[in-house]
Enzyme design. Structure first.
Site, PDB file in Angstrom:
ATOM      1  N   THR B  10      -7.873  12.846  -4.147  1.00 12.55           N
ATOM      2  CA  THR B  10      -6.991  12.463  -5.014  1.00 12.55           C
ATOM      3  C   THR B  10      -7.571  11.091  -5.937  1.00 12.55           C
ATOM      4  OG1 THR B  10      -5.310  13.309  -3.919  1.00 12.55           O
ATOM      5  CG2 THR B  10      -4.602  11.336  -5.634  1.00 12.55           C
ATOM      6  N   GLU B 172       3.265  12.713   4.096  1.00 12.45           N
ATOM      7  CA  GLU B 172       2.440  13.714   4.578  1.00 12.45           C
ATOM      8  C   GLU B 172       3.191  14.665   5.612  1.00 12.45           C
ATOM      9  OE1 GLU B 172      -1.538  12.219   5.673  1.00 12.45           O
ATOM     10  OE2 GLU B 172      -0.922  10.399   4.677  1.00 12.45           O
ATOM     11  N   ASP B 183       1.180   2.123   9.068  1.00  9.51           N
ATOM     12  CA  ASP B 183       0.572   1.854   7.662  1.00  9.51           C
ATOM     13  C   ASP B 183       0.643   0.499   7.335  1.00  9.51           C
ATOM     14  OD1 ASP B 183      -0.854   3.598   5.168  1.00  9.51           O
ATOM     15  OD2 ASP B 183       1.083   2.290   4.457  1.00  9.51           O
ATOM     16  N   LYS B 187      -1.931  -2.681   6.610  1.00 14.22           N
ATOM     17  CA  LYS B 187      -2.167  -3.486   5.289  1.00 14.22           C
ATOM     18  C   LYS B 187      -1.964  -4.990   5.365  1.00 14.22           C
ATOM     19  CE  LYS B 187      -0.815   0.480   2.716  1.00 14.22           C
ATOM     20  NZ  LYS B 187       0.150   1.437   2.031  1.00 14.22           N
TER      21      LYS B 187
END
Lengths: 383, 383
Positions: B10, B172, B183, B187
């Protein structure tokens, strides 16, 4: 890199202070007006700055175009980098100064001139090189946002809100540039130059002087929040650029901008909508934007205006919006097809919701009504 | 500048497409896994890229650490610039890759690894050099924001919200890294490294798996909006870094972040609070962040990690917050002085509002309760 600061007012003093600690930057002399050099590190002699080979860059915070323009020109001609917080200077002479900078290889950056501490121009300049910017818009005047915020959260009238803003130092004794939308317009013109390579002339601005406490109550009854929005966008003919009150749903990001904060949103074909918010004015926010420009010069940045940036008349005839109006009944015929909403109680004027009409038509109609002695208050609907 | 892209999923395909039009950039070959080179401009042989002197930079969009780490190392050792969207790679090997880049003079940038299209790291890296960053926080995971938004605007339960997010491609098949807060934590660790020069280890993350539709209704009855917030801040001992659900007033900027959008806010001693919002994931937003990094290399940028960045254990014992809890009654004693609010109807558990307590105490108590078979859902109060 050693930096001379021009001006020692609110912003100039902030820049000078931040230079003491910024990585890779060093404070040089501060230039002040004749007779004001009351410290050894101040000077009123610009020739001394130009004669000093240790000075690499000049940060300008005088405001206005005289003597700023002459000093900017001489700085750039000498090959020194020039960074400014002065929107009038850039709107008036920016394209010419860029040409001088191009010839001498010096950097010419002006982040602090649009949005104060909000890093709009820097990000726009970077984004436009790899993306196609579609529009830039936002709340670019903290004074009027503060006033509208007070009117909407405390129910204040326009005059009371203005007095509060003046008492807090957010509005000047003569607030006309802020409340008329002219200040926001100057800023969006610079953003347009950076985003599109077009510095638009002949732009339109409606401020907040005609917004009443009753208007606010009416908008609130519809679940809407009023903000003063400056917008520039690509059109088929070039770019549009205008400022007017705009109504947002309560859950919009614009509705969450409180007090004297600013919010700018640019939309790119690829990156989508990017929002940038912060303090649009004040000593340290504005100084921090100047310091960021200087740091980015250290990293190699030289310009924020695209090559071949031109001045051109704004095209405000393409973009359409519906508007809520309060106007003297006799002028209702200027808005064919508009929906009649209610007879306003206080002065007997009407409230209408127009069909979609171009920005230039709306602003021209308001001007015509006022010229003929009528009243009108309008706000565009964000849809 | 000619750029080889690693990976044609992607994001890789988005980068390759944007390179066709970006100012000063030119697409080179695209590296794909063995046997997948089905076009002349694709290759599965990385040696060919390293042997081509016309290639100046490599943009990585493979994800994971193998083979990304090896290819990154070889790219930087060859003196070529390396730009990546890969947060795992940077969290694991970023400090080592930076050292290689320092030796070879190549650029190492990774904006797209934190916040997707939101220009957070780039702005942090610039701001920290002239200002002192106090904290960085925000909504850095679009999947969980989408789910919380649906739960709050449509009254959906957790499972229904997850199904919707999966149907739209926001989550997902295995959503655990998103819903657990991991996640967002990855970050914020990168943001901490850029802002403070400290990549924190041993950080805490509470996700949204324990947030029920009933919790949401309770928070709404208090006029509060729930968001999953990742935060890193300077403390006396170093930096704190944690992720947890946080409650905001309805007019807060965080409350206005709808769907799968992201919002990051950093606070500097001088610049104040700067907010940056946009799409945190997706082909073009992520690709546009990679392209911005490449454009900034063209302007001279070489790094976003401060010199001497180190890894260090997070200090999550200084910062305190009050929390709303729903927990198995037997564990109420773990929160001395907490205010009893109501007996929750569905499962007979209690709701409490705690006294201010440190983040590490709150997370440890939740872990203890769950270990002993109890239930707890908590959300910190933004005050």
């Amino acid at each position: 890199m050693k930096i001379a600061v021009l001006g020692f007012g609110t912003v100039g003093a902030g820049i000078h202070e931040m230079l003491q600690k910024a990585e890779g930057l060093e404070p040089g002399p501060v230039w002040v007006r004749r007779g004001k050099a009351d410290e050894a590190w101040k000077t009123d002699d610009f020739d001394r700055i130009l004669a000093d080979p240790s000075i690499d860059a000049v940060a300008e915070a005088i405001g206005g175009t005289d003597p700023a323009y002459g000093l900017a020109k001489r700085t750039l001609e000498s090959g020194r980098h020039f960074v400014t917080a002065n929107k009038m200077l850039v709107a008036e002479y920016g394209l010419e100064l860029q040409k001088i900078a191009d010839r001498s290889g010096a950097a010419f950056l002006f982040s602090a001139a649009c949005g104060g501490g909000v890093p709009l121009l820097h990000n726009l300049a970077l984004a436009r090189r790899g993306d196609e910017i579609v529009s830039v818009k936002g709340i670019l005047n903290g004074t009027t946002n503060y006033m509208l915020d007070r009117m909407q959260t405390e129910g204040l009238g326009y005059e009371e809100a203005l007095k509060q803003a003046q008492a807090l130092g957010y509005a000047e004794a003569d607030p006309s540039a802020d409340v008329s939308g002219l200040d926001a317009l100057r800023k969006i013109r610079l953003a347009s130059a950076v985003a599109f390579g077009i510095l638009p002339d002949g732009c339109l601005h409606e401020g907040i002087e005609n917004v009443s406490a009753e208007d606010i109550r009416f908008y609130q009854s519809k679940g809407l929040v009023l903000r003063l929005i400056a917008k520039a966008a690509r059109t088929e003919e070039g770019v549009s650029a205008h400022v007017e009150p705009v109504l947002f749903a309560r859950n919009a990001a614009e509705a969450a901008v409180s007090l004297n904060n600013n919010l700018a949103v640019y939309e790119g074909r690829f990156c989508g909508r990017i929002g940038l918010s912060g303090q649009g004015a004040g000593r340290y926010p504005t100084a921090s934007a100047v310091i960021r420009d200087l740091e980015s010069i250290l990293s190699g940045a030289r310009r924020m205006l695209p090559e071949k940036t031109v001045r051109a008349a704004a095209d405000n005839g393409s973009e359409k919006y519906r508007c809520y109006l309060r106007l003297t009944e006799a002028f209702a015929g200027l808005f064919p097809g508009a929906e009649r909403l209610e007879q306003s109680t206080a002065d007997g004027s009407l409230r209408l919701l127009t069909k979609p009409l171009p920005a230039d038509r709306m602003h021209a109609a308001a001007a015509e009504i006022r010229k003929k002695g009528g009243c009108i208050s309008f706000a565009a609907l964000e849809e």
